[in-house]
Scaffold this motif. Sequence first.
Motif, PDB file in Angstrom:
ATOM      1  N   GLY A 120      26.925 -83.152 -43.724  1.00 33.10           N
ATOM      2  CA  GLY A 120      27.919 -84.218 -43.798  1.00 33.10           C
ATOM      3  C   GLY A 120      27.902 -85.140 -42.606  1.00 33.10           C
ATOM      4  O   GLY A 120      28.866 -85.842 -42.335  1.00 33.10           O
ATOM      5  N   LEU A 121      26.797 -85.187 -41.856  1.00 31.21           N
ATOM      6  CA  LEU A 121      26.698 -86.065 -40.693  1.00 31.21           C
ATOM      7  C   LEU A 121      25.632 -87.150 -40.897  1.00 31.21           C
ATOM      8  O   LEU A 121      25.008 -87.597 -39.952  1.00 31.21           O
ATOM      9  CB  LEU A 121      26.375 -85.263 -39.434  1.00 31.21           C
ATOM     10  CG  LEU A 121      27.569 -84.612 -38.746  1.00 31.21           C
ATOM     11  CD1 LEU A 121      27.103 -83.687 -37.626  1.00 31.21           C
ATOM     12  CD2 LEU A 121      28.515 -85.662 -38.167  1.00 31.21           C
ATOM     13  N   ALA A 122      25.414 -87.541 -42.132  1.00 30.73           N
ATOM     14  CA  ALA A 122      24.518 -88.664 -42.459  1.00 30.73           C
ATOM     15  C   ALA A 122      23.102 -88.468 -41.917  1.00 30.73           C
ATOM     16  O   ALA A 122      22.475 -89.396 -41.436  1.00 30.73           O
ATOM     17  CB  ALA A 122      25.114 -89.980 -41.938  1.00 30.73           C
ATOM     18  N   SER A 123      22.603 -87.235 -42.007  1.00 29.88           N
ATOM     19  CA  SER A 123      21.261 -86.954 -41.493  1.00 29.88           C
ATOM     20  C   SER A 123      20.184 -87.652 -42.304  1.00 29.88           C
ATOM     21  O   SER A 123      19.183 -88.126 -41.754  1.00 29.88           O
ATOM     22  CB  SER A 123      21.006 -85.446 -41.461  1.00 29.88           C
ATOM     23  OG  SER A 123      21.153 -84.878 -42.743  1.00 29.88           O
ATOM     24  N   SER A 124      20.358 -87.723 -43.632  1.00 33.52           N
ATOM     25  CA  SER A 124      19.327 -88.361 -44.453  1.00 33.52           C
ATOM     26  C   SER A 124      19.272 -89.861 -44.191  1.00 33.52           C
ATOM     27  O   SER A 124      18.200 -90.473 -44.252  1.00 33.52           O
ATOM     28  CB  SER A 124      19.570 -88.093 -45.944  1.00 33.52           C
ATOM     29  OG  SER A 124      20.802 -88.634 -46.364  1.00 33.52           O
ATOM     30  N   ALA A 125      20.411 -90.476 -43.875  1.00 33.02           N
ATOM     31  CA  ALA A 125      20.435 -91.910 -43.566  1.00 33.02           C
ATOM     32  C   ALA A 125      19.629 -92.198 -42.310  1.00 33.02           C
ATOM     33  O   ALA A 125      18.763 -93.084 -42.291  1.00 33.02           O
ATOM     34  CB  ALA A 125      21.876 -92.390 -43.400  1.00 33.02           C
ATOM     35  N   ALA A 126      19.892 -91.462 -41.250  1.00 34.17           N
ATOM     36  CA  ALA A 126      19.151 -91.660 -40.001  1.00 34.17           C
ATOM     37  C   ALA A 126      17.681 -91.313 -40.197  1.00 34.17           C
ATOM     38  O   ALA A 126      16.789 -91.996 -39.684  1.00 34.17           O
ATOM     39  CB  ALA A 126      19.757 -90.807 -38.886  1.00 34.17           C
ATOM     40  N   GLY A 127      17.415 -90.249 -40.972  1.00 29.93           N
ATOM     41  CA  GLY A 127      16.044 -89.797 -41.179  1.00 29.93           C
ATOM     42  C   GLY A 127      15.178 -90.805 -41.905  1.00 29.93           C
ATOM     43  O   GLY A 127      14.061 -91.121 -41.468  1.00 29.93           O
TER      44      GLY A 127
END
Length: 398
Positions: A120-127
């Motif tokens: 829930g910490l937007a890891s896929s967005a940053a990735g």
Amino acid sequence: MSSTYTASITAPVNIATLKYWGKRDTSLNLPTNSSISVTLDQADLKTTTSAMASADFTKDRLWLNGEEDLQLSQSKRLTQVLSSLKEKRRLREAKDESLEKISSWFVHIVSVNNFPTAAGLASSAAGFAALVVCIAKLFELDDDMTELSKIARQGSGSACRSLFGGFVAWEMGSLADGSDSKAVEVCPLNHWPEMKACVLVACADKKDVSSTSGMQLTVKTSDLFQKRIDEVVPERFEQMKKSIHDKNFALFAELTMKDSNSFHATCLDSYPPIFYMNDTSKKIVKLVHLINAFYNETIVAYTFDAGPNAVLYYLEQNELKLMSFIYAMFKDLNGWETKYSTEELNKFISNYDSLKLQELSLDMEIVKGCTRVILTRVGPGPLTIKESLINEHGFPKN
């Protein structure tokens, strides 16, 4: 080993203040509504990605946080992103015969997050933002960030917003091919640099229902969802952009909290219902409203993505007011000492005492539902770095 091309990039996390939830086209990641986010500082939350292209490589490979993703060829979103970037390079090579034909080469990618993945910490967005900008740099593409955001969107919808710093909008677009569904800057980082964020990590476990499957369930089953995308979000989208342009925190905060509530209401209205917030999340919502009522002004706003973690937005000028509550209640968590001196932390406690906040019967047990605090602020978009995560043979250094 024959000649190689390498690039390294860091990309930020963004946390939406106007939520993206629902897709009108799942294959192209086209959203059912526009959204707005704040890009957070990479000193605290970032993905670092290095990539290498070589004629010697026999397939595309990816290592994430030290582990090789052996299912890479089965990841439709990732292969789609890579093929889109390779096609852009191929078109450049077709126009300029002096360019080396690296579009046909395979790439090795090494990526590391400095925060929990899929929590829930937007890891896929940053990735995906890091991956797209890194490969674009590797291929020496000259597309601007808005153009590249259309590719990042195909990997993870929210990733398109991580291609900019400051305050960002993802315009949903209306064309079937998605060519007008893109990220644009609302205001740059230096427009409102006083914006800060406190992330209370309520749970670092992998969530039960992924964002992708949760969205589709909501689209199919929620009665509230249609009103949200038809009426609520379009009006809020314009209001929130104006609140950012005008630096009107009270309005920004109200819209942010209302939209978080609206988003989670549609999740709860899905059938069967989706619970991303937990009991700790709900206690933090009540706490934020109590803090604003205590000061008789809106000094803090909460928002929750598809997970239980609370992101609290506030202005630097109100830090003492806010942290007199938050530090007193969450001081046992890791994360404070890297941002504040002992003197500053003691000042929060002395202000807590002088304001007699203990008389409010605050729920001091709330900290037991959290694992850490991340203190950050509005930050820049992707950054080029010299250090590489890949060694000369195309494998992770560590």
